[in-house]
Design an enzyme around this catalytic site. Structure first.
Site, short mmCIF file in Angstrom:
data_model
loop_
_atom_site.label_atom_id
_atom_site.label_comp_id
_atom_site.label_asym_id
_atom_site.label_seq_id
_atom_site.Cartn_x
_atom_site.Cartn_y
_atom_site.Cartn_z
CE LYS A 171 -4.37 0.92 -0.10
NZ LYS A 171 -5.76 0.67 -0.38
CG ASP A 205 -7.30 3.65 -1.11
OD1 ASP A 205 -7.51 2.33 -1.45
OD2 ASP A 205 -7.42 4.03 -0.56
#
Length: 451
Positions: A124, A164
């Site tokens: 991430k 995201d």
């Protein structure tokens, strides 16, 4: 070593990272029965190693705004685990981004990606840059500065980021262009790309669609379906929009949406026309949800106090709840309200939107609960399909991608139930998802030696 000792070590080593500790605690408690059944994993400290990122990269991003002023942001990439494939996970552009938030997201991603059945590790990344209120040129300059550093740490067989929160199609385009310029090559380095330059059909819709496919599997398992069900949805971004769309497709009624200011309650429910207005409002004009209530009659708008210990959206009487906004948005008071108002299913569209106490309240009261690492895995699953298409140099039609997504979500659902039953927690999707994901990664780590 027991689970208390592992958790104590995590808290000691990550003292100022509450989000990561919360995610770690849930997994540690869930998977300990699997560790006891496989003592070799304890000896080799498999879980301890999973809890430590393989690499955490932090860097400065310097760019110039439209006024000619120099701006400085922080950029990050957490490469958590690569035992079963290249690191895979989104880039979050939001002021709330910290190493703790990204470590928790990367840790969750490891299990989520393992559940899809596609060979992807977990990662991430992101930045505290806020695209809201910035011009297209400012966003472009920021993305180019961000990629100037990130490019040296990623690769299409090493680490493949995606979008995201705050990083949508526009940002992915700028990031991809910058990478192509820096490396002088056209590879599938990012997913969520545009159709016509390496993107996959259905990728935009995948997380929201997959969420409702998962919920439908849960309901069908108990002899019912989403048809005729009244559904609460929070958020108004990509996941919420396409969750609402699939609820409409399957005959359910979605009655709410929200943003950081407040939420709307539309008792008549979303229609496709109303949803198109919401998409245009949020995706193109980047407006506030309040405008929906001003546009359509009979719609109630209420502001949300972000510091309160409850959200009145979850106090609306309904059958199903789909939190699709952000982490820790469903508090214990909300869980009690959901139980009181007859909600029978809560399926997470966001990552870790339900607090541990709230989860326990739901489970204790017989509410079917699905954790995001299982129920919102449709997005990364379709990113995996996009990677596959990029490797092959081909593009699959909509029907093929949607069919594969449908099959993947059913497989994740069945895998969670099977693992939960095997370890004495029948019907507990949270335990099932954690154990199934853990075992897949643990087996790969064991086979590859102590690294």
């Amino acid at each position: 070593m027991d689970h208390h000792a592992i958790l104590a070590t995590v808290k000691q080593r990550n003292p100022h990272e509450p989000e990561f500790i919360q995610a770690a605690e849930e997994v540690i408690l869930s998977v300990f029965p699997a560790l006891e059944k496989n003592p070799e994993y304890i000896r080799l400290k498999i879980l301890d190693r999973m809890l430590e990122p393989e690499r955490l990269i932090s860097f400065r991003v310097t760019w110039m705004d439209d006024k000619g002023e120099v701006q400085v942001n922080r950029g990050y990439r957490v490469q958590m685990n690569s035992a079963i494939g290249p690191y895979k996970g989104g880039l979050r552009f939001h002021p709330s981004v910290t190493p703790s938030v990204l470590k928790f997201l990367a840790f969750e991603q490891v299990f989520k990606n393992a559940l899809t059945g596609i060979p992807m590790g977990g990662g991430k990344g992101g930045t505290d840059f806020d695209p809201k209120g910035k011009s297209d040129n400012e966003v472009m300059r920021f993305c180019q500065a961000f990629m100037a550093e990130l490019a040296r740490h990623i690769g299409h067989r090493l680490d493949v980021p995606a979008g995201d929160i705050g990083a949508g199609g526009r940002e992915i385009g700028y990031l991809f262009g910058a990478y192509k310029k820096i490396k002088n090559e056209f590879t599938g380095i990012l997913t969520g790309k545009g159709i016509g330059w390496g993107g996959s059909l259905i990728r935009t819709e995948a997380t929201g669609y997959g969420l409702i496919y998962f919920a439908e599997n849960m309901l069908q398992n108990t002899g019912t379906s989403i048809k005729g069900k009244k559904c609460l949805v929070s958020g108004s971004g990509n996941v919420a929009q396409y969750a609402i769309e699939k609820i409409i497709h399957l005959g359910g009624t979605a009655v709410s949406a929200s943003d950081s200011n407040g939420f709307i309650y539309d008792d008549a429910g979303f229609t496709q026309d109303k949803l198109e207005f919401l998409k245009e409002l949020k995706n193109k004009r980047r407006g506030r949800i309040k405008e929906y209530a001003e546009k359509f009659k009979g719609v109630e708008y209420r502001e949300i106090n972000s510091t309160a210990d409850h959200n009145p959206l979850w106090a609306i009487k309904a059958d199903c709840a789909f939190p699709c906004a952000t982490q820790n948005e469903v508090h214990p008071a909300d869980a009690n309200a959901l139980v009181k108002n007859g909600v029978k299913l809560l399926c997470e569209g966001a990552n870790m939107p339900t607090s541990p106490e709230a989860i326990n309240i739901l489970l204790d009261n017989g509410v079917m609960y699905a954790p995001g690492k299982a129920s919102n895995a449709g997005g990364v699953a379709t990113s995996g399909l996009e990677m596959t298409q990029n490797y092959m140099g081909s593009s699959w039609p909509t029907e093929e991608v949607d069919k594969k997504l449908h099959a993947i979500m059913k497989n994740i659902h069945d895998t969670c139930l099977s693992a939960a039953k095997e370890y004495g927690k029948a019907g507990n999707y949270m335990v099932g998802a954690n154990i199934a994901g853990f075992l897949k990664v643990a087996k790969a780590m064991h086979a590859q030696g102590v690294l």
